[in-house]
Scaffold this active site. Structure first.
Site, short mmCIF file in Angstrom:
data_model
loop_
_atom_site.label_atom_id
_atom_site.label_comp_id
_atom_site.label_asym_id
_atom_site.label_seq_id
_atom_site.Cartn_x
_atom_site.Cartn_y
_atom_site.Cartn_z
N ARG A 46 -37.16 25.71 -7.06
CA ARG A 46 -36.46 26.30 -5.91
C ARG A 46 -37.28 26.06 -4.64
O ARG A 46 -36.75 25.77 -3.59
CB ARG A 46 -36.21 27.80 -6.12
CG ARG A 46 -35.68 28.48 -4.87
CD ARG A 46 -34.99 29.82 -5.08
NE ARG A 46 -35.59 30.65 -6.11
CZ ARG A 46 -36.75 31.29 -6.01
NH1 ARG A 46 -37.46 31.22 -4.90
NH2 ARG A 46 -37.21 32.02 -7.01
N TYR A 98 -15.34 24.90 11.84
CA TYR A 98 -14.92 24.79 10.44
C TYR A 98 -14.53 26.17 9.88
O TYR A 98 -15.24 27.16 10.13
CB TYR A 98 -16.07 24.18 9.62
CG TYR A 98 -15.77 24.07 8.16
CD1 TYR A 98 -14.88 23.11 7.69
CD2 TYR A 98 -16.35 24.93 7.24
CE1 TYR A 98 -14.59 23.02 6.34
CE2 TYR A 98 -16.07 24.84 5.89
CZ TYR A 98 -15.18 23.88 5.45
OH TYR A 98 -14.89 23.79 4.13
N ASP A 170 -23.16 21.20 14.24
CA ASP A 170 -22.61 20.71 12.97
C ASP A 170 -22.18 19.26 13.22
O ASP A 170 -21.22 19.00 13.94
CB ASP A 170 -21.42 21.58 12.56
CG ASP A 170 -20.81 21.16 11.22
OD1 ASP A 170 -20.90 19.97 10.87
OD2 ASP A 170 -20.22 22.02 10.54
N LYS A 195 -19.25 15.28 2.82
CA LYS A 195 -18.32 14.40 3.54
C LYS A 195 -18.95 13.02 3.69
O LYS A 195 -19.31 12.42 2.69
CB LYS A 195 -17.95 15.05 4.88
CG LYS A 195 -17.64 16.56 4.77
CD LYS A 195 -16.40 16.87 3.97
CE LYS A 195 -16.26 18.34 3.63
NZ LYS A 195 -16.29 19.27 4.75
C1 LIG Z 1 -16.66 20.63 4.86
C2 LIG Z 1 -17.33 21.11 6.09
C3 LIG Z 1 -18.26 22.16 6.05
C4 LIG Z 1 -18.58 22.91 4.78
O1 LIG Z 1 -19.25 22.11 3.87
P1 LIG Z 1 -19.16 22.34 2.26
O2 LIG Z 1 -20.01 21.22 1.76
O3 LIG Z 1 -17.72 22.24 1.89
O4 LIG Z 1 -19.71 23.68 1.99
C5 LIG Z 1 -18.87 22.52 7.24
N1 LIG Z 1 -18.58 21.91 8.40
C6 LIG Z 1 -17.69 20.90 8.48
C7 LIG Z 1 -17.41 20.26 9.79
C8 LIG Z 1 -17.02 20.48 7.33
O5 LIG Z 1 -16.13 19.49 7.41
#
Ligand SMILES: *Cc1c(COP(=O)(O)O)cnc(C)c1O
Length: 386
Positions: A46, A98, A170, A195
């Protein structure tokens, strides 16, 4: 060294023990201490795992940070970053952030006394107006989801620095291949590596990179304390994805540009949202802060009935939540990402019943366009059997 070379040669690609051409998956939860008086680099997974560490060092390099962190999901990364704040603190956040970020802020962190104002961060005046004496950070997503609104990152950083606030970005939609917020003055960059960075719709992961050493130390403690770390196998998958980031981003962006132009001239399409189109509101800001437009676009078919017909007929893109993969992905925000939003609020934000989001993958752009075209022949009845 240029960025695209760094994707493959960043010092974290070869196993230093065996010379193996990929970092081994250290599937271990704990590490033998050869001497109790001189503990080794790793003790418990961890706190640190060599595979995860290689990924963390890679994202730090790519984003231009001093340290990186890998988490079990994008939301784990985002939530751990929010743990930097305390009861009584206030955050200013992009209005069309998001959905999961909105949910964790309003359902969880608000309950713990962290207050959030959601504003249209494409309007810097609104950002400035929202700052209070207890504001600690500005949290930005650009381009945003699903309307691809572009926030001026340098403008936001200037406001943050003038008020002694952190800027958190983000960067999921563009990845460091096209946009590097730390180089523009931001303090923390976050990714859903699920993504584009992972890129193959086969792993859930989150990444963070920070510029400042003290901030890095705080986050390291939170990562270990909260414990939402990425597993070794998933860390390896994400590293494998990063090796092809350039090829995937370039090709899917080129196709997205082609698809956006085609959609724009189609009589059944009321509006196309894509930062690469000169008609897009944020086009020039995007070009000033990013080196590409990305592979995500949205378009409006005007009505929900057309969307239903279209989704039944379309063959190539998978119809799913998510984006940023080798295969094209179509999402229907009204019933997927924004289903929990009251319809009147959703409509006010421009997320209509006719809106679709397309994340363009690596298929032939011409095949994609042909498929979209046949799915959009609304006067033709749907063939039986499909
Ligand atoms: C999908 C997404 C998230 C969340 O990510 P996860 O891997 O699904 O927890 C956060 N911000 C954006 C812009 C996203 O597209």
């Amino acid at each position: 060294m240029r960025f695209d070379t760094k994707l493959l040669h960043n010092g974290n690609e070869i196993c230093s023990v065996t010379g193996a051409s990929s970092i081994p998956i250290y599937q271990a939860s704990t590490f033998h201490q050869f001497s109790i008086d001189q503990p080794g680099e790793f003790d418990y997974a961890r706190s640190g795992n060599p595979t995860r560490q290689a990924l963390e060092a890679t994202i730090a390099q790519l984003e231009g940070g001093c340290r990186g962190f890998a988490f079990a999901s994008g939301m784990a990364a985002i939530s751990t970053v929010f743990l930097l704040f305390s009861r009584g603190d206030h955050l200013v956040v992009s209005q069309d952030v998001y959905g999961g970020t909105y949910r964790v802020l309003t359902n969880v962190f608000e309950r713990m006394g962290i207050e959030t104002s959601f504003v249209d961060t494409t309007d810097l005046e609104q950002v400035m107006q929202a700052i209070k004496p207890n504001t600690r950070a500005l949290y930005i997503e650009t381009p945003s989801n699903p309307l691809l609104k572009v926030t001026d990152l340098r403008g936001v950083v200037n406001i943050a620095q003038a008020h002694g606030l952190l800027t958190i970005v983000d960067n999921t939609f563009l990845t460091p291949y096209y946009q590097r917020p730390l180089e523009l003055g931001a303090d923390i960059v976050i990714h859903s590596a699920t993504k584009f960075i992972g890129g193959h719709s086969d792993v859930i992961a989150g990444l963070v990179a920070v510029k400042d050493r003290e901030l890095a130390e705080s986050l390291a403690q939170l990562q270990n304390a909260f414990g939402a770390v990425l597993g070794a196998h998933d860390a390896w998958l994400v590293m494998r994805g990063i090796k092809t980031l350039k090829a995937r981003m370039e090709l899917s962006t080129r196709s997205a540009e082609k698809v956006a132009l085609w959609l724009q001239q189609h009589p059944d399409v009321e509006r196309v949202y894509y930062p690469g189109l000169p008609s897009h509101e944020g086009h020039y800001v995007q070009d000033a802060q990013a080196s590409g437009h990305g592979a995500v676009l949205s378009f409006d078919l005007g009505e929900g009935d057309k969307v239903r017909q279209f989704l039944q007929r379309v063959k190539l893109p998978i119809v799913a939540v998510s984006l940023g993969a080798v295969e094209s992905i179509l999402s229907y925000p009204a019933l997927m990402s924004h289903a929990s939003m009251p319809p009147e609020v959703r409509l006010k934000h421009g997320i209509t019943d006719g809106l679709l989001r397309l994340s363009v993958g690596l298929e032939s752009a011409d095949d994609l366009i042909e498929d979209l075209a046949q799915a959009m022949s609304f006067s033709v009845p749907i063939a039986v059997g499909k």
